[in-house]
Design a protein around this motif. Structure first.
Motif, PDB file in Angstrom:
ATOM      1  N   ILE A  17      46.026  38.912  19.694  1.00 14.36           N
ATOM      2  CA  ILE A  17      45.941  39.602  18.573  1.00 14.36           C
ATOM      3  C   ILE A  17      44.793  40.659  18.674  1.00 14.36           C
ATOM      4  O   ILE A  17      43.622  39.669  18.973  1.00 14.36           O
ATOM      5  CB  ILE A  17      45.424  38.995  17.235  1.00 14.36           C
ATOM      6  N   GLY A  18      45.067  41.440  18.587  1.00 14.46           N
ATOM      7  CA  GLY A  18      43.920  42.315  18.814  1.00 14.46           C
ATOM      8  C   GLY A  18      43.271  43.589  17.479  1.00 14.46           C
ATOM      9  O   GLY A  18      44.425  43.691  16.774  1.00 14.46           O
ATOM     10  N   ALA A  19      41.898  44.079  17.574  1.00 13.89           N
ATOM     11  CA  ALA A  19      41.477  45.088  16.388  1.00 13.89           C
ATOM     12  C   ALA A  19      40.335  46.140  17.644  1.00 13.89           C
ATOM     13  O   ALA A  19      39.750  44.841  18.277  1.00 13.89           O
ATOM     14  CB  ALA A  19      41.057  44.198  15.239  1.00 13.89           C
ATOM     15  N   HIS A  20      40.104  46.959  17.118  1.00 17.71           N
ATOM     16  CA  HIS A  20      38.998  47.530  17.912  1.00 17.71           C
ATOM     17  C   HIS A  20      37.514  47.207  16.805  1.00 17.71           C
ATOM     18  O   HIS A  20      37.484  47.358  15.874  1.00 17.71           O
ATOM     19  CB  HIS A  20      39.130  49.053  18.520  1.00 17.71           C
ATOM     20  N   LEU A  21      36.812  46.470  17.387  1.00 16.87           N
ATOM     21  CA  LEU A  21      35.303  46.841  17.111  1.00 16.87           C
ATOM     22  C   LEU A  21      34.092  47.976  16.611  1.00 16.87           C
ATOM     23  O   LEU A  21      33.172  48.095  16.219  1.00 16.87           O
ATOM     24  CB  LEU A  21      34.643  45.352  17.776  1.00 16.87           C
ATOM     25  N   ASP A  22      34.369  48.994  17.595  1.00 16.45           N
ATOM     26  CA  ASP A  22      33.994  50.387  17.741  1.00 16.45           C
ATOM     27  C   ASP A  22      34.480  51.218  16.394  1.00 16.45           C
ATOM     28  O   ASP A  22      34.969  51.137  16.118  1.00 16.45           O
ATOM     29  CB  ASP A  22      34.340  50.821  18.976  1.00 16.45           C
ATOM     30  N   THR A  23      32.975  52.022  16.082  1.00 17.60           N
ATOM     31  CA  THR A  23      33.255  53.285  15.423  1.00 17.60           C
ATOM     32  C   THR A  23      32.912  54.558  15.585  1.00 17.60           C
ATOM     33  O   THR A  23      32.439  54.373  16.345  1.00 17.60           O
ATOM     34  CB  THR A  23      32.482  53.113  13.593  1.00 17.60           C
ATOM     35  N   VAL A  24      33.872  55.514  15.290  1.00 17.38           N
ATOM     36  CA  VAL A  24      33.390  56.474  15.086  1.00 17.38           C
ATOM     37  C   VAL A  24      32.023  56.847  14.904  1.00 17.38           C
ATOM     38  O   VAL A  24      31.264  56.273  13.614  1.00 17.38           O
ATOM     39  CB  VAL A  24      33.891  57.606  14.314  1.00 17.38           C
ATOM     40  N   ASP A  25      31.251  57.815  15.536  1.00 14.77           N
ATOM     41  CA  ASP A  25      29.784  58.174  15.197  1.00 14.77           C
ATOM     42  C   ASP A  25      29.749  58.522  13.872  1.00 14.77           C
ATOM     43  O   ASP A  25      30.298  58.717  13.183  1.00 14.77           O
ATOM     44  CB  ASP A  25      29.676  59.703  16.163  1.00 14.77           C
ATOM     45  N   GLY A  26      28.839  57.888  13.062  1.00 13.21           N
ATOM     46  CA  GLY A  26      28.199  58.361  12.164  1.00 13.21           C
ATOM     47  C   GLY A  26      28.709  56.905  10.508  1.00 13.21           C
ATOM     48  O   GLY A  26      28.572  57.617   9.588  1.00 13.21           O
ATOM     49  N   SER A  27      29.636  56.458  10.644  1.00  8.01           N
ATOM     50  CA  SER A  27      30.541  55.676   9.738  1.00  8.01           C
ATOM     51  C   SER A  27      30.840  54.641  10.310  1.00  8.01           C
ATOM     52  O   SER A  27      30.479  53.806  11.458  1.00  8.01           O
ATOM     53  CB  SER A  27      31.740  55.743   9.864  1.00  8.01           C
ATOM     54  N   PRO A  28      30.192  53.899   9.012  1.00  9.44           N
ATOM     55  CA  PRO A  28      30.252  52.261   9.286  1.00  9.44           C
ATOM     56  C   PRO A  28      31.701  51.346   9.266  1.00  9.44           C
ATOM     57  O   PRO A  28      31.447  50.123   9.367  1.00  9.44           O
ATOM     58  CB  PRO A  28      29.308  51.655   8.075  1.00  9.44           C
ATOM     59  N   GLY A  29      32.680  52.332   9.341  1.00 11.11           N
ATOM     60  CA  GLY A  29      33.229  51.302   9.104  1.00 11.11           C
ATOM     61  C   GLY A  29      33.999  50.606   8.728  1.00 11.11           C
ATOM     62  O   GLY A  29      34.504  49.458   9.524  1.00 11.11           O
ATOM     63  N   ALA A  30      33.813  50.373   7.842  1.00 11.05           N
ATOM     64  CA  ALA A  30      34.847  48.541   6.436  1.00 11.05           C
ATOM     65  C   ALA A  30      36.221  49.313   7.074  1.00 11.05           C
ATOM     66  O   ALA A  30      36.560  47.600   7.169  1.00 11.05           O
ATOM     67  CB  ALA A  30      33.586  49.389   5.630  1.00 11.05           C
ATOM     68  N   ASP A  31      36.812  50.206   6.747  1.00  8.73           N
ATOM     69  CA  ASP A  31      38.462  49.628   6.895  1.00  8.73           C
ATOM     70  C   ASP A  31      38.336  49.962   8.374  1.00  8.73           C
ATOM     71  O   ASP A  31      39.326  49.416   9.366  1.00  8.73           O
ATOM     72  CB  ASP A  31      39.128  51.459   6.789  1.00  8.73           C
ATOM     73  N   ASP A  32      38.017  51.348   9.156  1.00  2.25           N
ATOM     74  CA  ASP A  32      38.129  51.499  10.723  1.00  2.25           C
ATOM     75  C   ASP A  32      36.911  50.532  11.319  1.00  2.25           C
ATOM     76  O   ASP A  32      36.294  52.242  11.793  1.00  2.25           O
ATOM     77  CB  ASP A  32      38.260  53.290  10.381  1.00  2.25           C
ATOM     78  N   ASN A  33      36.774  49.552  11.706  1.00  2.00           N
ATOM     79  CA  ASN A  33      37.761  48.823  11.401  1.00  2.00           C
ATOM     80  C   ASN A  33      37.779  47.995  11.383  1.00  2.00           C
ATOM     81  O   ASN A  33      38.239  46.281  12.350  1.00  2.00           O
ATOM     82  CB  ASN A  33      38.959  49.095  12.731  1.00  2.00           C
ATOM     83  N   ALA A  34      36.591  48.025  10.318  1.00  3.91           N
ATOM     84  CA  ALA A  34      35.932  45.929  10.467  1.00  3.91           C
ATOM     85  C   ALA A  34      36.968  45.107   9.695  1.00  3.91           C
ATOM     86  O   ALA A  34      37.304  43.984   9.920  1.00  3.91           O
ATOM     87  CB  ALA A  34      34.557  45.673   9.802  1.00  3.91           C
ATOM     88  N   SER A  35      37.827  46.361   9.314  1.00  3.97           N
ATOM     89  CA  SER A  35      38.893  45.063   8.280  1.00  3.97           C
ATOM     90  C   SER A  35      39.853  44.573   9.212  1.00  3.97           C
ATOM     91  O   SER A  35      39.833  43.302   9.151  1.00  3.97           O
ATOM     92  CB  SER A  35      40.105  45.990   7.328  1.00  3.97           C
ATOM     93  N   GLY A  36      40.385  45.286  10.713  1.00  2.00           N
ATOM     94  CA  GLY A  36      40.630  44.481  11.535  1.00  2.00           C
ATOM     95  C   GLY A  36      40.012  43.627  12.422  1.00  2.00           C
ATOM     96  O   GLY A  36      41.109  42.377  12.550  1.00  2.00           O
ATOM     97  N   VAL A  37      39.412  43.668  12.429  1.00  4.28           N
ATOM     98  CA  VAL A  37      38.160  42.553  12.813  1.00  4.28           C
ATOM     99  C   VAL A  37      38.693  41.370  11.907  1.00  4.28           C
ATOM    100  O   VAL A  37      38.515  39.592  12.351  1.00  4.28           O
ATOM    101  CB  VAL A  37      36.791  42.685  12.867  1.00  4.28           C
ATOM    102  N   ALA A  38      37.996  41.474  10.919  1.00  4.67           N
ATOM    103  CA  ALA A  38      37.186  40.274  10.143  1.00  4.67           C
ATOM    104  C   ALA A  38      39.521  39.783   9.977  1.00  4.67           C
ATOM    105  O   ALA A  38      39.465  38.121   9.823  1.00  4.67           O
ATOM    106  CB  ALA A  38      37.808  40.725   8.659  1.00  4.67           C
ATOM    107  N   VAL A  39      40.676  40.655  10.365  1.00  2.00           N
ATOM    108  CA  VAL A  39      41.443  39.889  10.154  1.00  2.00           C
ATOM    109  C   VAL A  39      41.741  38.832  11.124  1.00  2.00           C
ATOM    110  O   VAL A  39      42.140  37.711  11.366  1.00  2.00           O
ATOM    111  CB  VAL A  39      42.780  40.680  10.244  1.00  2.00           C
TER     112      VAL A  39
END
Length: 357
Positions: A117-139
């Motif tokens: 079960i995997g999800a990426h922890l990084d974000t694009v430059d300048g975005s806090p990434g709540a959906d992409d991809n803190a949502s996946g990490v939280a799951v």
């Protein structure tokens, strides 16, 4: 393990007692406090890695930090915004990052096939990434808490990938290394899974999608193009797992709508090459599950379709209050149940085919 829908339904009901949507919210809020990148924001990434490591250990998992150092990798830019794929391509001379990998004590025997079960922890430059991809990490974190409560530890490996936004760099490393040391029965990828909308017309489709994927298009249009579902992308090798996930999501309270979408390409390098010739198919391989598909490992991608639904995709406005945590909890529940009862999990098979890096 039981491969039946009834077995998944029973396990889903059992796991639901321990599910906590507020923990998911807390995880997202903590992770999405700043952009995270080993390349551009290393201190924020270090804090995020420390946080997920601590949460996994508190849930009873054995956690390992897996640094990597790779050279001359074909990938993409992590600059924010939406660009056509040819404009995103990059050749990375050298990249150094760290993946986080975890297993339950007693579940990591080398002769026992695992489900990742995997999800990426990084974000694009300048975005806090709540959906992409803190949502996946939280799951992943909440799934760890649910599975850690089971008396018989399932053979599941959790992975938080680095540098997905640079071209699936971290997951390529995990897929390669894990397949050398374990039999991998399957993989579930959580990619931007927290944004939902009940508004008609809120769900968009990629150009050419309706021509290639008619069944999924019809399902979206029957629901007046509402973005109220999770898309379950699979291939022939993971079709049964996709149905099990869909069945488990329907057992949640409230039930979570889902649409399954079969990628017609074969697993392995040929499927990757076909994607270059059929642009609509490229959208189905836009996350870390593709690293496993390319090694002929059955995989699912779960997604709320990112930029085809979320107006905050890859922007500074991708913040925690834009997510639906009750539906995110349902995504967690279905993911945990499906991983624990992945079809053929107890039989397993070695991965085959040539290495793809």
């Amino acid at each position: 393990m039981v491969d039946s829908g009834a077995g998944v339904a029973a396990l889903t009901r059992r796991l639901a007692a321990g599910l906590d949507a507020e923990r998911l919210r807390r995880d997202v809020e903590t992770l999405a406090s700043a952009p995270r990148s080993s390349l551009r924001a290393p201190e924020a990434m270090r804090r995020a890695q420390e946080y997920v490591t601590g949460e996994l250990r508190d849930a009873g998992w054995e956690v390992g930090s897996a640094p990597f150092d790779v050279r001359w990798q074909v990938g993409c830019t992590d600059r924010h915004g939406s660009r056509a794929m040819p404009l995103k391509l990059r050749l990375h001379r050298r990249l150094r990052g760290t993946n986080i990998v975890a297993e339950l004590p007693g579940a990591g025997a080398s002769d026992r096939p695992t489900v990742v079960i995997g999800a990426h922890l990084d974000t694009v430059d300048g975005s806090p990434g709540a959906d992409d991809n803190a949502s996946g990490v939280a799951v992943v974190l909440e799934t760890a808490r649910l599975l850690g409560q089971l008396p018989d530890p399932p053979a599941v490996t959790l992975a938080l990938f680095d540098m997905e936004e640079l071209g699936l760099i971290g997951s390529r490393v995990v897929a390669r290394e894990l397949s050398r040391t374990r039999r991998v029965a399957g993989m579930i990828c959580l990619e931007s899974v927290g944004v939902f909308s009940d508004r008609p017309g809120s769900q968009q489709l990629p150009p050419g999608f309706a021509t290639v994927f008619r069944d999924a298009t019809d399902a979206v249009r029957r629901a007046e193009s509402r973005g109220d579902f999770t898309l379950v992308v699979h291939r022939r090798s993971s079709a049964t797992a996709a149905k099990l996930w869909q069945h488990a999501a329907a057992q949640a309270s409230p039930a979570l709508a889902s649409i399954t979408l079969r990628d017609p390409r074969p697993d392995g390098p040929l499927g990757m090459l076909i994607g270059l010739a059929v642009p609509p198919a490229n959208h189905l391989g836009r996350s870390d599950h593709a690293s496993f598909w390319n090694r002929r490992i059955p995989a699912l991608m779960l997604t709320s379709t990112a930029n085809f639904r979320n107006p905050h995709y890859h922007r500074s406005t991708d913040t925690p209050e834009t997510l639906d945590y009750q539906r995110l909890a349902a995504v967690t529940l279905a993911t945990a149940a499906t991983a624990a009862q992945w079809p053929g999990h107890d039989r397993g098979r070695p991965t085959d085919g040539p290495a793809v890096t």
